[in-house]
Design a protein around this motif. Sequence first.
Motif, mmCIF file in Angstrom:
data_model
loop_
_atom_site.group_PDB
_atom_site.id
_atom_site.type_symbol
_atom_site.label_atom_id
_atom_site.label_comp_id
_atom_site.label_asym_id
_atom_site.label_seq_id
_atom_site.Cartn_x
_atom_site.Cartn_y
_atom_site.Cartn_z
ATOM 1 N N TRP A 1 -27.121 46.050 -26.625
ATOM 2 C CA TRP A 1 -26.590 44.833 -26.393
ATOM 3 C C TRP A 1 -25.029 44.622 -26.219
ATOM 4 O O TRP A 1 -24.370 45.472 -26.872
ATOM 5 C CB TRP A 1 -27.105 43.633 -27.393
ATOM 6 N N THR B 1 -27.163 41.261 -22.323
ATOM 7 C CA THR B 1 -25.943 40.840 -22.757
ATOM 8 C C THR B 1 -26.486 39.556 -23.656
ATOM 9 O O THR B 1 -27.207 38.594 -23.303
ATOM 10 C CB THR B 1 -25.211 40.203 -21.655
ATOM 11 N N PRO C 1 -24.352 44.357 -15.616
ATOM 12 C CA PRO C 1 -24.590 44.232 -16.967
ATOM 13 C C PRO C 1 -26.099 44.685 -17.417
ATOM 14 O O PRO C 1 -27.079 44.451 -16.672
ATOM 15 C CB PRO C 1 -24.463 42.669 -17.323
ATOM 16 N N ILE D 1 -22.224 34.545 -19.445
ATOM 17 C CA ILE D 1 -21.306 35.330 -18.564
ATOM 18 C C ILE D 1 -20.582 34.560 -17.877
ATOM 19 O O ILE D 1 -19.511 34.794 -17.621
ATOM 20 C CB ILE D 1 -22.083 36.388 -17.768
ATOM 21 N N ASP E 1 -21.589 41.796 -25.748
ATOM 22 C CA ASP E 1 -21.208 40.482 -25.717
ATOM 23 C C ASP E 1 -20.774 40.148 -24.267
ATOM 24 O O ASP E 1 -20.201 41.042 -23.488
ATOM 25 C CB ASP E 1 -19.959 40.241 -26.764
ATOM 26 N N ALA E 2 -20.478 38.854 -23.818
ATOM 27 C CA ALA E 2 -20.123 38.513 -22.432
ATOM 28 C C ALA E 2 -18.664 38.825 -22.122
ATOM 29 O O ALA E 2 -18.471 39.298 -21.050
ATOM 30 C CB ALA E 2 -20.443 37.091 -22.292
ATOM 31 N N VAL F 1 -18.037 42.501 -21.058
ATOM 32 C CA VAL F 1 -18.759 42.793 -19.845
ATOM 33 C C VAL F 1 -17.751 41.994 -18.614
ATOM 34 O O VAL F 1 -17.434 42.826 -17.693
ATOM 35 C CB VAL F 1 -20.053 41.926 -19.691
ATOM 36 N N SER G 1 -21.910 47.703 -16.683
ATOM 37 C CA SER G 1 -21.050 47.623 -18.102
ATOM 38 C C SER G 1 -21.454 48.309 -19.159
ATOM 39 O O SER G 1 -22.625 48.291 -19.351
ATOM 40 C CB SER G 1 -21.377 46.040 -18.279
#
Length: 273
Positions: A209, A187, A184, A15, A211-212, A215, A232
């Motif tokens: 899940w 992630t 989040p 992140i 993805d960064a 987020v 998120s």
Amino acid sequence: MEPAHALVTGASAGIGAAFARELAARGHALILTARRSERLEALAAELRAGHGVDVQCIACDLADPAAPQFLCEEAARRGLVVDTLVNNAGYGVTGTFLSRPWATHADFVQVMMTAPTELCHRLLPGMRARGDGRIVNVASLAGLLPAPAGHTLYAASKAYLIKFSQALALENRPHGIRVCALCPGFTYSEFHDVNGARELVQDMPRWLWMDAAPVVREAFAALERGDVVRVSGRVNRAIKGFFKLLPDRLALRLIDKRGKDFRVADDSPAPPR
């Protein structure tokens, strides 16, 4: 005059790296910090080449109590002004509370709670003087749910960041400063590789899940709206809402049952000091 810079902690991966990429894409100059200087320099080179922004690297370990002061003083020595702070650095300690020595927990508290708090305290006066600033404290959905066994201090540290961000936002809103606790859920990053839980979480449903990059985009949208706490993703917001409706005893029982899917709760004795 040097352009204002965004300071991103834990910027070498996950992140933190996604925050750096998003800020660079928006034309923002950066100060990146993490322990791994080679990873920082590689990311800095990528961002300079791709976006033409100034990227400064300051390698340090936030487990060192002197690190926050060092970071701020080194930025000032280089003539850098920080108008955006992203407190992202973090990790998890596996096992139960008594299965790890106190020194391990002390380092964790320093990185997860003391360092971000001190960085806010040191950088807020400048933001107030300029009448502008943004702070993102990367918390977690875990800080809004009952805490399972294992990784004992993780959810507690994230709950702290959420409450800290709420008070900070109210205190500093009149001064033109926006504060957001980003929460989040699961992630894709190196987080579970570092804390040894990869084997546990790899079989969890993909719909849990994120993805960064998305987020991080949600964090910036939340800042622009003035949101103080942002969970998120729709799935994570639904999980938060579901647990909020449950009686406390039932919620704790449920998280205790499901916590074994994503928390390492080894209760073997702590190694000798």
